[in-house]
Design a protein around this motif. Structure first.
Motif, PDB file in Angstrom:
ATOM      1  N   TYR A  77      44.083   4.213 -49.789  1.00 50.94           N
ATOM      2  CA  TYR A  77      43.353   3.035 -49.345  1.00 50.94           C
ATOM      3  C   TYR A  77      44.246   1.808 -49.194  1.00 50.94           C
ATOM      4  CZ  TYR A  77      38.870   5.394 -50.174  1.00 50.94           C
ATOM      5  OH  TYR A  77      37.802   6.243 -50.120  1.00 50.94           O
ATOM      6  N   GLU A  78      45.177   1.610 -50.143  1.00 56.10           N
ATOM      7  CA  GLU A  78      46.003   0.413 -50.094  1.00 56.10           C
ATOM      8  C   GLU A  78      46.721   0.272 -48.760  1.00 56.10           C
ATOM      9  OE1 GLU A  78      46.664   2.112 -54.335  1.00 56.10           O
ATOM     10  OE2 GLU A  78      45.978   2.781 -52.384  1.00 56.10           O
ATOM     11  N   LYS A  79      47.085   1.408 -48.171  1.00 61.36           N
ATOM     12  CA  LYS A  79      47.803   1.382 -46.893  1.00 61.36           C
ATOM     13  C   LYS A  79      46.844   1.416 -45.710  1.00 61.36           C
ATOM     14  CE  LYS A  79      51.511   3.944 -49.147  1.00 61.36           C
ATOM     15  NZ  LYS A  79      52.317   5.176 -49.174  1.00 61.36           N
ATOM     16  N   SER A  80      45.925   2.379 -45.744  1.00 60.87           N
ATOM     17  CA  SER A  80      45.048   2.554 -44.581  1.00 60.87           C
ATOM     18  C   SER A  80      44.146   1.351 -44.362  1.00 60.87           C
ATOM     19  CB  SER A  80      44.206   3.822 -44.732  1.00 60.87           C
ATOM     20  OG  SER A  80      43.363   3.753 -45.858  1.00 60.87           O
ATOM     21  N   ASN A  81      43.742   0.666 -45.435  1.00 64.55           N
ATOM     22  CA  ASN A  81      42.865  -0.488 -45.288  1.00 64.55           C
ATOM     23  C   ASN A  81      43.534  -1.628 -44.538  1.00 64.55           C
ATOM     24  OD1 ASN A  81      40.944   0.919 -46.674  1.00 64.55           O
ATOM     25  ND2 ASN A  81      40.997  -0.337 -48.506  1.00 64.55           N
ATOM     26  N   VAL A  82      44.864  -1.695 -44.617  1.00 64.69           N
ATOM     27  CA  VAL A  82      45.604  -2.737 -43.911  1.00 64.69           C
ATOM     28  C   VAL A  82      46.045  -2.245 -42.530  1.00 64.69           C
ATOM     29  CG1 VAL A  82      47.609  -4.277 -43.989  1.00 64.69           C
ATOM     30  CG2 VAL A  82      46.351  -3.735 -46.098  1.00 64.69           C
ATOM     31  N   SER A  85      44.053  -2.462 -39.206  1.00 63.73           N
ATOM     32  CA  SER A  85      44.046  -3.654 -38.358  1.00 63.73           C
ATOM     33  C   SER A  85      45.360  -3.860 -37.613  1.00 63.73           C
ATOM     34  CB  SER A  85      43.759  -4.895 -39.211  1.00 63.73           C
ATOM     35  OG  SER A  85      42.462  -4.836 -39.760  1.00 63.73           O
ATOM     36  N   VAL A  86      46.312  -2.953 -37.816  1.00 65.65           N
ATOM     37  CA  VAL A  86      47.619  -3.076 -37.170  1.00 65.65           C
ATOM     38  C   VAL A  86      47.831  -1.976 -36.140  1.00 65.65           C
ATOM     39  CG1 VAL A  86      50.124  -3.091 -37.589  1.00 65.65           C
ATOM     40  CG2 VAL A  86      48.573  -4.156 -39.239  1.00 65.65           C
ATOM     41  N   LEU A  87      47.285  -0.793 -36.405  1.00 68.17           N
ATOM     42  CA  LEU A  87      47.500   0.367 -35.554  1.00 68.17           C
ATOM     43  C   LEU A  87      46.193   0.844 -34.924  1.00 68.17           C
ATOM     44  CD1 LEU A  87      49.809   2.457 -37.935  1.00 68.17           C
ATOM     45  CD2 LEU A  87      50.489   0.703 -36.276  1.00 68.17           C
ATOM     46  N   ASP A  88      46.208   1.076 -33.624  1.00 67.65           N
ATOM     47  CA  ASP A  88      45.069   1.691 -32.942  1.00 67.65           C
ATOM     48  C   ASP A  88      45.244   3.200 -32.931  1.00 67.65           C
ATOM     49  OD1 ASP A  88      44.030  -0.830 -32.336  1.00 67.65           O
ATOM     50  OD2 ASP A  88      45.122  -0.942 -30.445  1.00 67.65           O
ATOM     51  N   ALA A 188      40.812  14.439 -36.179  1.00 63.19           N
ATOM     52  CA  ALA A 188      41.996  13.942 -36.873  1.00 63.19           C
ATOM     53  C   ALA A 188      42.684  12.822 -36.110  1.00 63.19           C
ATOM     54  CB  ALA A 188      42.979  15.078 -37.132  1.00 63.19           C
ATOM     55  N   THR A 189      42.482  12.761 -34.806  1.00 63.46           N
ATOM     56  CA  THR A 189      43.122  11.694 -34.026  1.00 63.46           C
ATOM     57  C   THR A 189      42.477  10.341 -34.263  1.00 63.46           C
ATOM     58  OG1 THR A 189      41.736  12.051 -32.053  1.00 63.46           O
ATOM     59  CG2 THR A 189      43.786  13.320 -32.211  1.00 63.46           C
ATOM     60  N   SER A 190      41.380  10.290 -35.023  1.00 65.16           N
ATOM     61  CA  SER A 190      40.745   9.020 -35.362  1.00 65.16           C
ATOM     62  C   SER A 190      41.251   8.458 -36.686  1.00 65.16           C
ATOM     63  CB  SER A 190      39.219   9.191 -35.440  1.00 65.16           C
ATOM     64  OG  SER A 190      38.845   9.984 -36.558  1.00 65.16           O
ATOM     65  N   SER A 191      42.058   9.214 -37.404  1.00 64.27           N
ATOM     66  CA  SER A 191      42.539   8.816 -38.726  1.00 64.27           C
ATOM     67  C   SER A 191      43.599   7.735 -38.622  1.00 64.27           C
ATOM     68  CB  SER A 191      43.121  10.033 -39.442  1.00 64.27           C
ATOM     69  OG  SER A 191      43.883   9.644 -40.558  1.00 64.27           O
ATOM     70  N   VAL A 192      43.647   6.852 -39.620  1.00 67.89           N
ATOM     71  CA  VAL A 192      44.717   5.850 -39.656  1.00 67.89           C
ATOM     72  C   VAL A 192      46.078   6.528 -39.748  1.00 67.89           C
ATOM     73  CG1 VAL A 192      45.645   3.870 -40.912  1.00 67.89           C
ATOM     74  CG2 VAL A 192      43.191   4.148 -40.700  1.00 67.89           C
ATOM     75  N   THR A 193      46.140   7.715 -40.317  1.00 64.81           N
ATOM     76  CA  THR A 193      47.406   8.442 -40.381  1.00 64.81           C
ATOM     77  C   THR A 193      47.832   8.957 -39.015  1.00 64.81           C
ATOM     78  OG1 THR A 193      46.310  10.548 -40.895  1.00 64.81           O
ATOM     79  CG2 THR A 193      46.977   9.170 -42.751  1.00 64.81           C
ATOM     80  N   SER A 194      46.986   8.772 -38.013  1.00 67.17           N
ATOM     81  CA  SER A 194      47.335   9.094 -36.628  1.00 67.17           C
ATOM     82  C   SER A 194      47.518   7.818 -35.816  1.00 67.17           C
ATOM     83  CB  SER A 194      46.244   9.961 -35.989  1.00 67.17           C
ATOM     84  OG  SER A 194      46.091  11.182 -36.680  1.00 67.17           O
ATOM     85  N   GLY A 195      47.771   6.711 -36.509  1.00 73.47           N
ATOM     86  CA  GLY A 195      47.968   5.440 -35.831  1.00 73.47           C
ATOM     87  C   GLY A 195      49.151   5.476 -34.884  1.00 73.47           C
ATOM     88  N   LEU A 196      49.009   4.808 -33.760  1.00 70.17           N
ATOM     89  CA  LEU A 196      50.031   4.812 -32.711  1.00 70.17           C
ATOM     90  C   LEU A 196      50.996   3.655 -32.905  1.00 70.17           C
ATOM     91  CD1 LEU A 196      47.582   5.502 -29.743  1.00 70.17           C
ATOM     92  CD2 LEU A 196      49.008   7.182 -30.956  1.00 70.17           C
ATOM     93  N   VAL A 197      52.273   3.951 -32.880  1.00 70.32           N
ATOM     94  CA  VAL A 197      53.308   2.934 -33.031  1.00 70.32           C
ATOM     95  C   VAL A 197      54.196   2.916 -31.796  1.00 70.32           C
ATOM     96  CG1 VAL A 197      53.299   3.114 -35.546  1.00 70.32           C
ATOM     97  CG2 VAL A 197      54.891   4.504 -34.214  1.00 70.32           C
ATOM     98  N   VAL A 216      55.629  -1.608 -35.466  1.00 69.98           N
ATOM     99  CA  VAL A 216      55.048  -2.234 -34.277  1.00 69.98           C
ATOM    100  C   VAL A 216      53.892  -1.389 -33.772  1.00 69.98           C
ATOM    101  CG1 VAL A 216      55.461  -2.972 -31.903  1.00 69.98           C
ATOM    102  CG2 VAL A 216      57.224  -3.315 -33.643  1.00 69.98           C
ATOM    103  N   GLY A 217      52.687  -1.954 -33.778  1.00 71.88           N
ATOM    104  CA  GLY A 217      51.513  -1.259 -33.283  1.00 71.88           C
ATOM    105  C   GLY A 217      50.885  -1.994 -32.122  1.00 71.88           C
ATOM    106  N   SER A 218      49.691  -1.558 -31.734  1.00 69.20           N
ATOM    107  CA  SER A 218      48.953  -2.199 -30.637  1.00 69.20           C
ATOM    108  C   SER A 218      47.670  -2.830 -31.144  1.00 69.20           C
ATOM    109  CB  SER A 218      48.621  -1.170 -29.556  1.00 69.20           C
ATOM    110  OG  SER A 218      47.786  -0.139 -30.085  1.00 69.20           O
ATOM    111  N   GLY A 219      47.525  -2.954 -32.472  1.00 70.98           N
ATOM    112  CA  GLY A 219      46.284  -3.413 -33.071  1.00 70.98           C
ATOM    113  C   GLY A 219      46.038  -4.904 -32.933  1.00 70.98           C
ATOM    114  N   PRO A 220      44.898  -5.372 -33.457  1.00 69.65           N
ATOM    115  CA  PRO A 220      44.485  -6.762 -33.293  1.00 69.65           C
ATOM    116  C   PRO A 220      45.241  -7.759 -34.161  1.00 69.65           C
ATOM    117  CG  PRO A 220      42.874  -5.563 -34.598  1.00 69.65           C
ATOM    118  CD  PRO A 220      43.845  -4.551 -34.099  1.00 69.65           C
TER     119      PRO A 220
END
Length: 552
Positions: A77-82, A85-88, A188-197, A216-220
């Motif tokens: 949670y400590e990582k995915s919760n942040v 908002s950084v990775l789509d 699985a492609t919806s998981s934060v561990t599948s965030g695009l950088v 570097v992500g594409s998030g808000p």
């Protein structure tokens, strides 16, 4: 996410995630009776809510500092919760409909055999470094997720175990080919561990990919500054306009800045909310919930639809628990309602299966979980465990002493097992409670003789990735019969067939084999001040792109 119109009662659960709206005059949490498949903790209808407010800095308190931000390590949670908002991601799980919807992929399809998946990438999406998030960038990311990054010593994403290759096809499309069928791959492609950088990020060494300042992500939100072990500050990306298709706010975040502070001491979190030091804090103790509500602030339970329930996973390397009859005795020897009444709060829902009540494919096994100490005793008698002089059962000179381990991430896990310790003594079982002892956990995790592991795990679709591998931390056991079931479930070619097999997995894990001694549905309890408006994903992460503040 954030509404463009005042929230109304029927919109408490948003299309974009699990919505827990602000309650300016805090109302009581409602909870139906234990054992019902419909039991759900919800906030009452909001009153006095306003339209989204532009601007401001939102301060969020996390539990512990983070020193590794690498995408595929975001299983905590400590990582995915942040990073949420950084990775789509390519897709997004819509909690209200229970369906996967488009995000960076405007469309996605699968072949009948669940071995080929084609993603159509949205036009006009870019990373915060200005490079395009196009089909080529997606292919680079999928290769890293599926194959790992050997040069940076980054292992493949565990949810991409069947990945074979990715290739750019057609106009801005990417086709993924798997080595074997996997009906859970899309999920699985919806998981934060599948965030695009950014592809540039994937060229960095391990330390570079683990540093939030270089990710570097594409998030808000975009990294702005960091005070090591104290806080990280993010600024909104003003040109953001590619939220998930069901998000009500399709544009940039309402907030100007997001500050993530760390509050490791659980007793300080509610006070930080009450005094206005933070707008939102994760990890409230049940005892603090009443005080926070009474002070005019908010208690916000975010449901972990993406996760298994909290459970004592049985690790059967020890002969003591190799007999399913013994495990079944332990299952019905737990008084779950007593745990809720004594240790938990109305933010928690008693488990009805290894999946929580709102997870796709949930099957209600409450009848099999009913507390029955006399049945427990009869099962242990039948398994040959007799009561010794001190009340602890014995068999062939071995006492039925069982050790449980867990991390300290859950504020309620240790007291819950303290109560189970009392309940099991009644049936002749001695529980050695090492829950929330991280020092002990480090060695116990690799010791098959450590019988129980208090845990909850992300489960995207089926349960095979959690319980299937021989080295999984849940059971430390490769059960051939279960693994055959997991393989059939992954290879399911229709939603109906997949659902039926997921239901059977639950019956085997909870009732027949009793490898998962389930306790309560996963929920992360947040404290929010009266002016905080926020909602949560199905993985319990705050959605800061749609958050806003009123008042000071």
């Amino acid at each position: 996410m954030g509404n463009n119109n005042p929230p109304t009662k029927h919109r408490i659960r948003a299309r974009f995630g699990v919505k827990v709206l602000t309650v300016l005059s805090v109302a009581t949490l409602a909870l139906s009776a234990c054992g019902s498949g419909a039991q759900t903790p919800v906030n009452a209808a909001p009153t006095g809510s306003s339209e989204p407010v532009q601007g401001g800095t939102f301060v969020y308190a996390e539990v512990t500092p983070i020193n590794n931000w690498q995408t595929q390590a975001a299983r905590f949670y400590e990582k995915s919760n942040v990073l949420n908002s950084v990775l789509d991601r390519l897709t997004y799980f819509d909690a209200e409909s229970g369906k996967l919807v488009g995000w960076i992929a405007s469309k996605f399809t699968a072949n009948k055999d669940q071995t080929e998946f084609t993603f159509t990438i949205r036009d006009g999406v870019s990373f915060s470094d200005g490079t395009q998030l196009d089909a080529a960038a997606v292919k680079t990311n999928l290769d890293a997720l599926g194959l790992g990054v050997e040069a940076a010593q980054i292992a493949p994403n565990v949810d991409f175990s069947a990945f074979k290759s990715a290739e750019v096809v057609g106009k801005n499309q990417v086709k993924v080919t798997l080595k074997s069928p996997d009906a859970n791959f899309l999920r699985a492609t919806s998981s934060v561990t599948s965030g695009l950088v950014s592809p540039a990020t994937l060229k960095l060494d391990n330390a570079g990919q683990s540093a939030i300042s270089k990710l570097v992500g594409s998030g808000p939100f975009v990294f702005e500054s960091e005070k090591t072990d104290e806080e990280v500050t993010f600024a909104k990306r003003t040109d953001y306009k590619w939220a998930p298709e069901t998000a009500e706010n399709q544009g940039a975040a309402y907030l100007d800045k997001l500050v993530v502070k760390y509050l490791p001491e659980v007793s300080n979190r509610a006070g930080a909310v009450q005094t206005g030091q933070v707008d939102l804090a994760r990890g409230l103790q049940p005892v603090d919930e009443i005080a926070l509500k009474d002070s005019g602030n908010q208690v916000l339970p975010a449901k972990g639809i993406d996760l298994t329930t909290n459970m004592a996973a049985v690790r059967i390397g020890s002969e003591k628990l190799s007999d399913p009859t013994v495990r079944q005795a332990l299952q019905v020897g737990i008084d779950r309602q007593s745990i809720k009444d004594t240790v938990l709060s109305d933010s928690y829902v008693v488990a009805g299966s290894v999946l929580n009540h709102e997870a796709p494919g949930f099957v209600d096994l409450s009848a099999d979980l009913a507390y029955d100490p006399e049945k427990s005793k009869a099962l242990l008698d039948a398994a040959g465990w007799t009561v010794g002089a001190d009340g602890v059962r014995e068999k062939d000179g071995v006492r039925l002493e069982i050790t449980v381990t867990s991390s300290n991430n859950s504020v309620v896990i240790k007291p819950a097992f303290e109560l189970i310790e009392q309940q099991w003594r009644e049936i002749g079982v001695k529980l050695i409670n090492r829950a929330a002892d991280n020092t002990f956990l480090a060695t116990a995790m690799i010791d098959p003789n450590n019988e129980l592991f208090g845990t909850r795990q992300f489960a995207y679709g089926g349960l095979g990735p959690v319980f299937g591998p021989a080295n999984n931390t849940q059971t430390l056991n490769a059960d051939a019969e279960l693994n055959a079931l997991f393989a059939k479930e992954r290879a399911a070619t229709t939603e109906a067939a997949h659902t039926k097999l997921v239901e059977e997995e639950q019956r085997q894990l909870v009732s027949e084999k009793a490898l998962s001694l389930v306790l309560w549905d996963e929920v992360q309890v947040y404290g929010g001040n009266a002016g905080a408006h926020v909602e949560f994903t199905s993985g319990t992460a705050p959605i800061f792109q749609g958050a806003w503040k009123t008042g000071k």
